[in-house]
Design an enzyme around this catalytic site. Structure first.
Site, short mmCIF file in Angstrom:
data_model
loop_
_atom_site.label_atom_id
_atom_site.label_comp_id
_atom_site.label_asym_id
_atom_site.label_seq_id
_atom_site.Cartn_x
_atom_site.Cartn_y
_atom_site.Cartn_z
N HIS A 1 0.92 -1.25 0.10
CA HIS A 1 -0.11 -0.10 0.02
C HIS A 1 1.07 1.45 0.15
CE1 HIS A 1 -4.08 -1.63 0.75
NE2 HIS A 1 -3.40 -2.76 1.11
N ASP B 1 3.53 9.57 -0.66
CA ASP B 1 2.47 8.76 -0.39
C ASP B 1 2.09 7.49 -1.37
OD1 ASP B 1 0.15 8.01 1.12
OD2 ASP B 1 -0.37 10.00 1.24
P1 ADQ Z 1 -2.98 6.07 4.79
O1 ADQ Z 1 -1.63 6.24 5.05
O2 ADQ Z 1 -3.77 5.56 5.98
O3 ADQ Z 1 -3.11 4.78 3.82
P2 ADQ Z 1 -4.82 7.33 3.21
O4 ADQ Z 1 -4.56 6.73 1.64
O5 ADQ Z 1 -4.95 8.90 2.87
O6 ADQ Z 1 -3.76 7.18 3.96
O7 ADQ Z 1 -6.15 6.99 3.84
C1 ADQ Z 1 -6.62 7.44 4.79
C2 ADQ Z 1 -8.01 6.79 5.07
O8 ADQ Z 1 -8.31 7.40 6.42
C3 ADQ Z 1 -8.76 7.76 4.29
O9 ADQ Z 1 -9.80 6.95 3.91
C4 ADQ Z 1 -9.55 8.60 5.21
O10 ADQ Z 1 -10.72 9.02 4.95
C5 ADQ Z 1 -9.38 8.12 6.71
N1 ADQ Z 1 -9.21 9.23 7.54
C6 ADQ Z 1 -8.17 10.05 7.72
N2 ADQ Z 1 -8.34 10.95 8.48
C7 ADQ Z 1 -9.52 10.78 9.09
C8 ADQ Z 1 -10.22 11.00 10.18
N3 ADQ Z 1 -9.80 12.39 10.92
N4 ADQ Z 1 -11.60 10.69 10.48
C9 ADQ Z 1 -11.75 9.58 9.81
N5 ADQ Z 1 -11.25 8.91 8.85
C10 ADQ Z 1 -9.80 9.68 8.59
C11 ADQ Z 1 -2.06 3.69 3.21
C12 ADQ Z 1 -0.99 4.38 2.46
C13 ADQ Z 1 -1.98 5.21 1.36
C14 ADQ Z 1 -2.63 4.32 0.63
C15 ADQ Z 1 -3.51 3.50 1.56
C16 ADQ Z 1 -4.63 2.53 0.76
O11 ADQ Z 1 -0.14 5.24 3.17
O12 ADQ Z 1 -0.83 5.81 0.36
O13 ADQ Z 1 -3.55 5.14 -0.36
O14 ADQ Z 1 -3.17 3.09 2.38
O15 ADQ Z 1 -3.80 1.78 0.00
#
Ligand code: ADQ
Length: 466
Positions: free
Chosen positions: A153, A360
């Site tokens: 990921h 990311d």
């Molecule tokens: P993450 O590093 O966790 O994921 P991201 O892809 O942005 O990063 O996903 C975060 C998720 O958490 C999103 O669905 C977002 O809505 C949720 N989230 C963030 N802040 C929140 C809050 N305050 N309240 C509720 N929900 C919140 C890892 C990798 C990424 C990759 C994903 C999926 O680092 O690059 O996109 O996996 O493969």
């Protein structure tokens, strides 16, 4: 159809409110379509770890506890103090110790033992993320020949960085025990192919023979997406709720939103600096724009995370101290999670989505922000060129997050962008979302991994899966 055994560090058990990032949403379609067992860490730490199985319809969830030393060495140690920073191009933050590495390998062995207890000969195994790189090797050592796939990921850095990781010679080639390796972007897949070419002399075209026996490991790109149309509907409905209306009513003028876990890879401190430069250069916007940064804390036990938390607090405090008035604060900094519905509504209410990670794998916030917009009056996405999502989102305002002046200029451009242009860009971005909708993601991966592909033999070995 064979069962699918999903394995990841954390498991999202329905109705229990556990939130392992976007993984739950990403796997939703797979969990609906197939009979699945999802195995991982329960989130509990105790001296005598137990394993629990929870049945939920046709699926079951197997969660196992970690010992305190496992939590320190495997999770806080090797996974998050070595693999996470190095894979995010932050060699300077990596803190390697042999003890942590052996803890990481030990927990992978334990996970393999747990998998072994339930693995049937036809089951397909799908392992997720950097915590579990050597899992296929551990299963092969236990005599298992199942189809095993791995999806990373997070980004995979170029070999010049990867080789700085002590013991990479043993760990990275152990990925060769998988049948299929999935990456978020072509760049990540190409970095891996270059590593193999450089370190192991494997031909760098994407058909690879690695690992044990006559298995051919293949690599491919499977960009993670969101449940596009469902998210749009959710955002539309959520916009009308009292909660979102209160947020909207409490903000004079424009709303700009950032949503991230509190992590140094997300670039929150430099992003605040960019906003500060925007406010300094554009006094006409003072009092007319509010930046809402929603940032639940994560991994607080790790020193670098605690330091970053202090830096973000200081930057937000400085900007508010400099520019606030009795009736307006430029930054609203919130350290708590929100429901998906509430987030969807706030995204839709925001005129600008500011997503500027330093690096990311994909970044689902960028995708959720686009999915949430009203196509007739959409907001503008400012996106780091170093997020995996930038590959698909060429119509976002792409920025270099290391350059706060350029990000500040992008904010100025976003808040003054004519509606026609916003609509045109949004149309393109939305089309990109639909192309890689998450409902198809699991199927694409499993199809590429499945036994039907193996039967097609040589031809498949010579093709890059995409
Ligand atoms: P993450 O590093 O966790 O994921 P991201 O892809 O942005 O990063 O996903 C975060 C998720 O958490 C999103 O669905 C977002 O809505 C949720 N989230 C963030 N802040 C929140 C809050 N305050 N309240 C509720 N929900 C919140 C890892 C990798 C990424 C990759 C994903 C999926 O680092 O690059 O996109 O996996 O493969």
């Amino acid at each position: 159809m064979a069962r699918v055994i999903l394995i990841s560090n954390r498991v999202a058990i329905p109705k229990r409110g556990t939130h392992p990032g976007g993984l739950e949403v990403a796997l939703k379609a797979t969990l609906n379509k197939h009979t699945c067992v999802w195995l991982g860490w329960s989130g509990e730490v105790n001296e005598s770890p137990g394993t629990q199985t929870i049945a939920e319809g046709k699926n079951s969830y197997v969660i196992t506890d970690l010992r305190p030393e496992d939590f320190d060495e495997y999770y806080n140690g090797f996974a998050n103090r070595v693999l996470w920073p190095i894979f995010h191009y932050r060699l300077d933050l990596a803190e390697f110790s042999r003890r942590d590495l052996s803890g990481y390998l030990r927990v992978n062995e334990r996970f393999a033992d747990e998998v072994l207890k339930l693995l049937g000969p036809d089951d397909i195994v799908w392992v997720h993320d950097y915590h579990l790189i050597p899992l296929a090797k551990a299963l092969r050592a236990r005599g298992r020949h199942n189809r095993i796939g791995f999806f990373l990921h997070i980004p995979l850095p170029p070999p010049e960085s990867l080789t700085a990781m002590p013991n990479h010679e043993a760990l990275i080639p152990s990925l060769g025990d998988y049948d299929l390796l999935g990456f978020q972007t072509d760049g990540d897949a190409a970095n891996f192919a270059r590593y193999l070419a450089k370190e192991l002399g494997t031909p760098s075209h994407m058909s690879l023979r690695l690992g044990t026996g006559d298995r051919a490991m293949r690599i491919g790109t499977f960009p993670v997406g969101v449940e596009t149309r469902e998210f749009t509907r959710m955002a539309r409905r959520s916009m009308k709720t009292t909660f979102v209306q209160r947020v909207v009513d409490s903000i004079p003028g424009f709303l700009m939103i950032g949503v991230d876990r509190l992590d140094y890879s997300k670039g929150i401190t430099l992003r605040l600096e960019a906003y500060e430069r925007f406010l300094a250069a554009h006094s006409e916007w003072r009092g007319r724009i509010t930046y809402l940064q929603i940032t639940p804390k994560s991994r607080s036990q790790i020193k670098e995370y605690a330091e970053m938390e202090a830096a973000v607090n200081a930057a937000a405090g400085r900007i508010n101290g400099t520019y606030s008035e009795a009736s307006w604060s430029p930054v609203r900094y919130v350290n708590r999670p929100y429901s998906r519905t509430a987030l969807a509504g706030m995204y839709r209410a925001a005129h600008v989505g500011l997503v500027t990670p330093m690096r990311d794998g994909m970044n689902l916030v960028a995708k959720e922000y686009v999915a949430a917009q009203d196509p007739d009056d959409p907001g503008v996405l400012i996106l780091s060129r170093f997020a995996g999502a930038a590959d698909e989102f060429r119509e976002a305002l792409l920025v270099n997050p290391y350059d706060p002046d350029a990000v500040g200029a992008a904010i100025a451009r976003a808040v003054t962008m004519p509606r026609e242009e916003r609509m045109g860009r949004h149309r393109e971005l939305y089309a990109a979302l639909l192309r890689n909708d998450i409902s198809k993601w699991g199927d694409k991966f499993l199809k590429a991994l499945g036994p039907q592909e193996r039967e097609r033999g040589e031809r498949i070995r010579d093709s890059l899966v995409s």
